[in-house]
Design a protein around this motif. Structure first.
Motif, PDB file in Angstrom:
ATOM      1  N   ARG A   1       1.192   3.826   4.178  1.00  0.00           N
ATOM      2  CA  ARG A   1       0.767   2.557   3.601  1.00  0.00           C
ATOM      3  C   ARG A   1       0.458   1.479   4.637  1.00  0.00           C
ATOM      4  NH1 ARG A   1       2.363   1.339  -1.609  1.00  0.00           N
ATOM      5  NH2 ARG A   1       2.834   3.147  -2.881  1.00  0.00           N
ATOM      6  N   GLU A   2       1.138   1.511   5.762  1.00  0.00           N
ATOM      7  CA  GLU A   2       0.915   0.451   6.745  1.00  0.00           C
ATOM      8  C   GLU A   2      -0.482   0.493   7.346  1.00  0.00           C
ATOM      9  OE1 GLU A   2       2.874   3.871   9.013  1.00  0.00           O
ATOM     10  OE2 GLU A   2       3.060   2.909   7.058  1.00  0.00           O
ATOM     11  N   HIS A   3      -1.220   1.558   7.097  1.00  0.00           N
ATOM     12  CA  HIS A   3      -2.573   1.675   7.628  1.00  0.00           C
ATOM     13  C   HIS A   3      -3.626   1.050   6.718  1.00  0.00           C
ATOM     14  CE1 HIS A   3      -0.776   4.209  10.559  1.00  0.00           C
ATOM     15  NE2 HIS A   3      -0.707   5.299   9.833  1.00  0.00           N
ATOM     16  N   TYR A   4      -3.188   0.412   5.637  1.00  0.00           N
ATOM     17  CA  TYR A   4      -4.123  -0.091   4.631  1.00  0.00           C
ATOM     18  C   TYR A   4      -3.732  -1.501   4.194  1.00  0.00           C
ATOM     19  CZ  TYR A   4      -4.872   4.906   4.478  1.00  0.00           C
ATOM     20  OH  TYR A   4      -5.115   6.208   4.852  1.00  0.00           O
ATOM     21  N   ALA A   5      -4.754  -2.306   3.882  1.00  0.00           N
ATOM     22  CA  ALA A   5      -4.499  -3.631   3.327  1.00  0.00           C
ATOM     23  C   ALA A   5      -3.761  -3.474   1.996  1.00  0.00           C
ATOM     24  CB  ALA A   5      -5.812  -4.370   3.125  1.00  0.00           C
TER      25      ALA A   5
END
Length: 740
Positions: free
Chosen positions: A398-402
Motif C-alpha cells: 500500500r505504501e507504493h500508492y496514493a
C-alpha cells in the motif's frame, strides 16, 4: 498475571503507535508512489474454449531484438489488458527511474532533481548493456559490476555481458559469458556452450507492480552454470512474488526468450530452474505451451498455486478455531493433535515466530491469555498469506500508492485473475475457494484419535472466509516496519463467519472461476511430456511451507494424465546438501541425448542411472530406485526414502480428500447416505445424525466423485483424447525400450 500482560500489551501498542507516527521508512516510497490509476485498454486474450494448451498463440508483432536505448513492448502478446495500478520498481533494480509515458499524473512521478517532469504508468526502461564478473568468496560467489569498459577488456576474471530492459512492463535480464575481447560486440558468444537456462523465481504475492530484478542476484543464483558456459535469462514477470497470473508469466517468458534467440540464435535446449513458485511456473508453462522450455528443474515446487490455496486458506480458519472457538482450548495446545486436523506438520515446543501475538489477541477478545508452546507449518509457513492473497482490502504494498488509489483498488489474487475468472455483481474477482461439505478431521475421527464431540464442534464452528465485499482490512500496527507487524486481528478472525444457531456458514466458490482456472492453465493437470527432475531439501522438521508431499501431488497428476510418470524424477536431500549441480549435469545428459537423435523419446533418452533418489547430509545416496518413496500417498508399503524423510498431508486430505489435491469443489451426498456408505468407519454416528445434518444441511463431501469445478465438456474431452493418444505412444516407447 493478567494485569501484567495487559500492561505489556498497552506498552507495546503505545510504543508502536509512537514509532509508527514518527517513522520515515516509507517517505521515499510515497515520493515515487502511484498517483492515479490508468484505464486498461483492450488487448488480445487467448480464447479458452478448450484447454489453453490447444489454443494457438498469435504471431509475434513486435520487432525483436529490442535495440540498445529502445524500450520493449509494454502490452502483452496474448494475455489480456494491462493491470493498473502498476508500481514501477526499476529504481529497486538499480536501473534508475522509468521513462516518462504520460503527463496526466497516471502512475509514478518521474523526477529531474526535485522537479516532476512527467509520469510513468507502464514503467518502461531503455535496454542497456553492462558487464559483470564473478568471484568466489568462501563457498559462495559474488557478482560485481565492471564500471569501466576499458577495465572489462583487460580483466582476468570471468566476464559476462548483461542486457536489461523491459518486456511486458517487467524487467528482463539476459546474461552471456564472453571473452574480454568481445566487449564491444553485442552478439559475440564464443564462450557460450549453446545451452540456455530460464531462471524462474518464487515468493508469495499479488500483482500491481513491476517487481525488482537485480542482475547480480540472477548471476549468483546460477553462478556455477554461468562459469560452465551456460547463458541465463530471466524476468521479474517470472517471479511469483509479483504475479501468479501464469498466462502472463508464459507470455513474458516467450518474449524474453525471443529477445535472446533474435540476438544469439536457438540454443541446443532451454532448461528451466527455480524454487517454490519458480517451480510451479515451470510445470504450468511446460504443460500449457510449446517452444519455451525443453526440460524442467523445479526446486521446492508445488504443482500450482491455485490448488494449494484450497488447503492453505484453511490454515487461519483452523488456527482461529483452536485459539478462540474450541470448546476445550487446552486440548488443542497439543500441537501433534493439531497435526491430525491440519495435515501439515506441527511440533510441540517448536518456537513460534510472533508467538506474543496470541496472548495480546486473546486479551482483546476476552479470553484467558496463554503463550503458544509449539508451532505448525500452517503458522510458520502460511501465517498472513491468506490476508494477502484472499482479502481485497489488504494487500501488502500500500505504501507504493496514493491513498485514493489504495481505496479504489481490490487487492487480491482473485482480482489479478478477474479478466479470466470473471467478476461478481459487486465488482470483485470470482474466487475458486470452497469448503462446503468439508468434514475437517474425518480421518482422525475414523482412527479414533479425536472424539466425536470434538469432530462435531470443530465442523460446526470453523466457518469460512466471508464474502469479499464483507471483508475488512487487517488491524496491524507496524512499529518496526514490515519486518515486525503487530496483528490485532489474529488469524483474520474478523473476516471469518461466526456461528448462527451454533453453526458457522461455509463458503461457496464460483464454478465459473473453477472452470476458467482449469481451462486457462492455472491448474496443473499433469499433461507434461518434458524431462523433469523435481528436487528439494527435506524441510518438514523446520515447519517450512515447502512440504515434501507437494512433489508427489505432481507425480500423481502426471500418472493420472499420462498413465505413467517415467519422465518425472524426484530427488529429496538432507537440508545441508544441495543437489542442484548434479541435477543440471543429469539434465544435460538427458536433453543432449534427446536432441541428438530424432528417433529418441523423452523416456528412451533418459539416463539409466537417473531415478528417484534421496541423499544424505554428505551427498551420498541413502536410497535410489523405484519404490523408494512409496507410502500412504500411493497406498503402498513404505519405501526406504519415505521412512528416512517422512511426509505429511493437508487439511483436505485429512478430511478424506485425494493426495493429488485437484478437487476445488467436492460433490455432495446426504449425511444419511454417507453413513450408509461407511464414510465414518466404525464410529457410531447414528445418535448424532440430526446434529451432522444441521452442520451439513447441503450434504458432505463424496471424494469418490468428480470435481464439480472441472469443466463439463472441452477439457475432459481433451484429456480423454490425450490419454488415448498417450496410450499408443506409451506402447511404442515400451516396445523400443523393452519396458513392461
Amino acid at each position: 498475571m493478567i494485569k501484567k500482560l495487559i500492561l505489556i500489551f498497552l506498552l507495546l501498542v503505545g510504543a508502536g503507535f509512537m514509532l509508527w507516527l514518527y517513522q520515515d521508512v516509507t517517505n521515499e516510497d510515497r515520493h515515487f508512489a502511484v498517483q492515479n490509476t490508468a484505464k486498461s485498454k483492450n488487448n488480445y486474450l487467448l480464447d479458452f474454449k478448450g484447454h489453453i494448451s490447444q489454443a494457438i498463440r498469435p504471431t509475434e508483432h513486435f520487432s525483436f531484438p529490442i535495440e540498445i536505448g529502445a524500450i520493449g513492448p509494454s502490452e502483452s502478446l496474448y494475455s489480456g489488458p494491462n493491470q493498473y495500478p502498476f508500481y514501477c520498481m526499476s529504481r529497486d533494480s538499480k536501473l534508475g527511474q522509468p521513462e516518462v509515458d504520460n503527463y496526466e499524473a497516471l502512475g509514478v512521478p518521474v523526477y529531474d532533481s526535485d522537479k516532476v517532469i512527467g509520469y510513468s504508468k507502464d514503467c518502461g526502461v531503455k535496454t542497456r548493456i553492462d558487464y559483470y564478473t564473478l568471484s568466489k568468496k568462501g563457498s559462495s560467489y559474488i557478482a560485481s559490476k565492471v564500471t569501466d569498459v576499458k577495465t572489462a577488456k583487460h580483466t582476468e576474471l570471468p566476464l559476462f555481458r548483461v542486457e536489461q530492459g523491459t518486456i511486458n512492463r517487467f524487467i528482463y535480464t539476459l546474461i552471456m559469458p564472453i571473452k574480454n575481447t568481445e566487449v564491444d560486440n553485442r552478439r559475440a558468444k564464443s564462450k557460450w556452450n549453446k545451452r540456455l537456462i530460464y531462471q524462474f523465481n518464487g515468493g508469495s504475492g499479488i500483482g500491481f507492480r513491476q517487481g525488482r530484478q537485480k542482475a547480480s542476484r540472477v548471476m549468483t543464483r546460477q553462478a556455477q552454470q554461468l562459469l560452465d558456459g551456460y547463458a541465463v535469462i530471466s524476468s521479474s514477470g517470472n517471479k511469483t512474488s509479483y504475479t501468479y497470473n501464469m498466462l502472463l508469466a508464459e507470455d513474458t517468458a516467450r518474449r524474453v526468450k525471443k529477445q535472446f534467440t533474435s540476438l544469439y540464435g536457438n540454443p541446443l535446449y532451454t532448461v528451466g530452474v527455480g524454487g517454490s513458485g519458480g517451480g510451479l511456473a515451470q510445470y504450468l508453462i511446460a504443460q500449457n505451451s510449446h517452444g519455451i522450455l525443453d526440460g524442467l528443474i523445479p526446486l521446492y515446487s508445488y504443482p500450482d498455486m491455485i490448488t494449494q490455496t484450497t488447503y492453505a486458506l484453511d490454515c487461519d480458519l483452523l488456527n482461529n478455531y483452536f485459539t478462540f472457538r474450541a470448546a476445550d482450548k487446552s486440548t488443542w495446545r497439543d500441537w501433534e493433535k493439531r497435526r491430525l486436523i491440519e495435515g501439515m506438520n506441527a511440533i510441540n515446543g517448536f518456537p513460534q515466530k510472533g508467538g506474543f501475538l496470541q496472548p495480546i489477541n486473546q486479551l482483546m477478545s476476552g479470553f484467558t491469555p496463554s503463550f503458544p508452546k509449539g508451532s505448525s507449518e500452517c503458522i510458520n509457513g502460511y501465517f498472513g498469506l491468506s490476508a494477502f492473497i484472499n482479502n481485497p482490502q489488504q494487500g501488502f504494498i500500500r505504501e507504493h500508492y496514493a491513498k485514493h488509489v489504495v481505496d479504489e483498488t481490490k487487492w487480491s489474487y482473485w482480482q489479478d485473475m478477474s479478466h479470466v475468472f470473471g467478476i461478481d455483481e459487486n465488482g470483485f474477482g470470482l474466487s475458486t475457494w470452497d469448503n462446503v461439505g468439508v468434514q475437517y478431521g474425518l480421518n482422525a475421527l475414523k482412527a479414533e484419535k479425536i472424539t466425536l464431540d470434538e469432530f462435531l464442534h470443530l465442523n460446526a464452528h470453523i466457518g469460512s472466509w466471508k464474502p469479499q465485499q464483507q471483508m475488512r482490512q487487517e488491524e496491524i500496527v507496524l512499529p518496526f516496519g514490515h519486518k515486525l507487524p503487530i496483528w490485532l486481528t489474529l488469524w483474520g478472525n474478523h473476516n471469518i463467519t461466526t456461528p448462527i444457531d451454533e453453526v458457522a456458514p461455509r463458503h461457496v466458490g464460483s464454478i465459473k472461476a473453477m472452470n476458467q482456472a482449469y481451462k486457462s492453465g492455472q491448474v496443473f493437470i499433469g499433461n507434461i511430456d518434458l524431462p523433469v527432475i523435481d528436487a528439494r531439501h527435506y524441510l518438514e522438521n523446520e515447519l517450512d511451507m515447502h512440504h515434501m508431499s507437494a512433489s508427489f501431488y505432481s507425480r500423481l497428476r502426471i500418472q493420472d494424465a499420462k498413465g505413467h510418470s517415467r519422465n518425472h524424477v524426484i530427488w529429496v536431500a538432507h537440508k545441508d546438501f544441495d543437489p542442484t549441480k548434479q541435477a543440471f549435469d543429469m539434465m544435460d545428459k538427458w536433453l543432449s541425448k534427446l536432441k541428438s537423435e530424432e528417433t529418441l523419446t523423452t523416456i528412451t533418452a533418459k539416463p539409466e542411472s537417473l531415478k528417484d533418489t534421496c541423499f544424505n547430509k554428505d551427498g551420498s545416496i541413502y536410497g535410489v530406485g523405484e519404490g523408494v518413496f512409496d507410502g500412504q500417498w500411493n497406498n503402498r508399503k513404505e519405501g526406504i526414502c519415505q521412512s528416512r524423510f517422512p511426509m505429511f498431508s493437508t487439511s483436505r486430505i485429512e478430511a478424506g480428500g485425494h493426495w493429488a489435491g485437484t478437487m476445488f469443489k467436492c460433490p455432495l451426498i446426504s449425511v444419511k447416505k454417507a453413513v450408509e456408505q461407511g464414510i465414518y468407519g466404525k464410529v457410531n454416528i447414528a445418535e448424532h445424525l440430526s446434529t451432522l445434518q444441521r452442520i451439513f444441511p447441503q450434504g458432505v463431501c463424496d471424494y469418490g466423485g468428480r470435481d464439480i469445478g472441472l469443466p463439463n465438456a472441452h477439457i475432459t474431452e481433451y484429456l480423454d483424447e490425450k490419454f488415448r493418444q498417450q496410450g499408443v505412444e506409451l506402447r511404442m516407447v515400451n516396445k523400443q525400450s523393452n519396458l513392461p
